[in-house]
Design a protein around this motif. Sequence first.
Motif, short mmCIF file in Angstrom:
data_model
loop_
_atom_site.label_atom_id
_atom_site.label_comp_id
_atom_site.label_asym_id
_atom_site.label_seq_id
_atom_site.Cartn_x
_atom_site.Cartn_y
_atom_site.Cartn_z
N ILE A 178 119.06 12.14 -0.96
CA ILE A 178 117.91 11.31 -1.31
C ILE A 178 116.79 11.67 -0.34
CG2 ILE A 178 117.05 8.95 -1.49
CD1 ILE A 178 120.00 8.09 -1.98
N ILE A 179 115.75 12.27 -0.89
CA ILE A 179 114.65 12.77 -0.06
C ILE A 179 113.35 12.09 -0.48
CG2 ILE A 179 113.48 14.82 0.82
CD1 ILE A 179 116.54 14.91 1.26
N PRO A 180 112.88 11.11 0.30
CA PRO A 180 111.57 10.52 0.00
C PRO A 180 110.49 11.55 0.30
CG PRO A 180 112.60 9.43 1.91
CD PRO A 180 113.52 10.51 1.47
N ARG A 181 109.46 11.56 -0.53
CA ARG A 181 108.39 12.54 -0.39
C ARG A 181 107.09 11.81 -0.08
NH1 ARG A 181 109.46 17.44 -2.28
NH2 ARG A 181 107.94 17.93 -0.66
N TYR A 182 106.28 12.45 0.76
CA TYR A 182 105.07 11.81 1.26
C TYR A 182 103.86 12.72 1.08
CZ TYR A 182 108.61 8.93 3.47
OH TYR A 182 109.70 8.11 3.69
N GLU A 183 102.90 12.20 0.34
CA GLU A 183 101.63 12.92 0.19
C GLU A 183 100.81 12.79 1.47
OE1 GLU A 183 98.09 13.40 -3.12
OE2 GLU A 183 99.39 11.65 -3.21
N SER A 184 100.97 11.65 2.14
CA SER A 184 100.23 11.39 3.38
C SER A 184 101.22 11.33 4.54
CB SER A 184 99.49 10.06 3.29
OG SER A 184 98.60 10.06 2.19
N SER A 185 100.69 11.43 5.74
CA SER A 185 101.54 11.36 6.94
C SER A 185 102.11 9.94 7.11
CB SER A 185 100.74 11.77 8.17
OG SER A 185 99.67 10.88 8.38
N TRP A 234 105.24 19.10 0.72
CA TRP A 234 104.49 18.41 -0.34
C TRP A 234 103.43 19.33 -0.92
CZ3 TRP A 234 104.91 13.91 -2.95
CH2 TRP A 234 103.82 13.55 -3.75
N PRO A 235 103.24 19.45 -2.20
CA PRO A 235 103.93 18.81 -3.33
C PRO A 235 105.04 19.68 -3.93
CG PRO A 235 101.95 19.86 -4.15
CD PRO A 235 102.04 20.16 -2.66
N ASN A 236 105.55 20.65 -3.19
CA ASN A 236 106.61 21.53 -3.67
C ASN A 236 107.98 20.87 -3.53
OD1 ASN A 236 104.77 23.70 -4.18
ND2 ASN A 236 104.64 23.95 -1.96
N PRO A 237 109.02 21.48 -4.10
CA PRO A 237 110.37 20.94 -3.93
C PRO A 237 110.71 20.84 -2.44
CG PRO A 237 110.38 22.61 -5.63
CD PRO A 237 109.01 22.66 -4.98
N PRO A 238 111.56 19.88 -2.08
CA PRO A 238 111.91 19.72 -0.66
C PRO A 238 112.78 20.88 -0.18
CG PRO A 238 113.30 18.32 -1.99
CD PRO A 238 112.28 18.93 -2.93
N SER A 239 112.75 21.10 1.10
CA SER A 239 113.62 22.08 1.74
C SER A 239 114.60 21.31 2.62
CB SER A 239 112.81 23.06 2.58
OG SER A 239 113.66 23.83 3.39
N LEU A 240 115.88 21.45 2.33
CA LEU A 240 116.88 20.71 3.11
C LEU A 240 117.06 21.30 4.51
CD1 LEU A 240 119.56 19.90 0.39
CD2 LEU A 240 117.71 18.47 1.26
N ILE A 241 116.51 22.46 4.75
CA ILE A 241 116.63 23.02 6.09
C ILE A 241 115.45 22.63 6.98
CG2 ILE A 241 118.14 24.92 5.43
CD1 ILE A 241 115.68 26.76 5.52
N ASP A 242 114.42 22.04 6.39
CA ASP A 242 113.33 21.51 7.21
C ASP A 242 113.89 20.35 8.05
OD1 ASP A 242 111.51 23.25 6.23
OD2 ASP A 242 110.24 21.76 5.25
N GLU A 243 113.36 20.18 9.22
CA GLU A 243 113.84 19.14 10.12
C GLU A 243 112.65 18.53 10.84
OE1 GLU A 243 115.76 16.56 12.20
OE2 GLU A 243 117.10 17.86 11.07
#
Length: 170
Positions: A119-126, A139-148
Amino acid sequence: MSSNTWTMLHYWIKMLYITFKCTIHMPQVTLKKFGYPESLIKSYQYWDLLLRPMQPTIGSMVLICREDVHQYSAISKSAAAEQALIISDVERLLKKRFDYSKMNYLMLMMVDPAVHFHIIPRYESSVDFAGRILIDNQWPNPPSLIDELNLDICDKQNLLNILKSDFNSN
């Protein structure tokens, strides 16, 4: 019984044991991979909701089915009904807490065989959390699970405590 019959019987007993051993512990292996029990936000009848150890965005979680199934189509009707209620809670509580823009649900099951969703919430703003400004770099691309987000241990524990409080006072 002949020696050949005993050999075949032994083989089938061994296969049943291995199958039983692998399937009975399947959800537990996946739970442990995501830090259970330390990362547990809330336990439901059929599902466990965990804080994702790696936070690609603030509030990222994993929802893991406790049933011993390898396919989403195999979960019980009761588990499916409960999942709908959990997702409703996730969306409502994370909207209130962090005001996400969109919610992404990823069901990959490539490495971990238990039925589970990222479950990955996505944020257009900080988002401001614990005095830090956090940005959804994808944002607005698909999430990357390796981002931290590289939250320190104290910030992760703070996040876990906040989410536990939110979900358990619900």
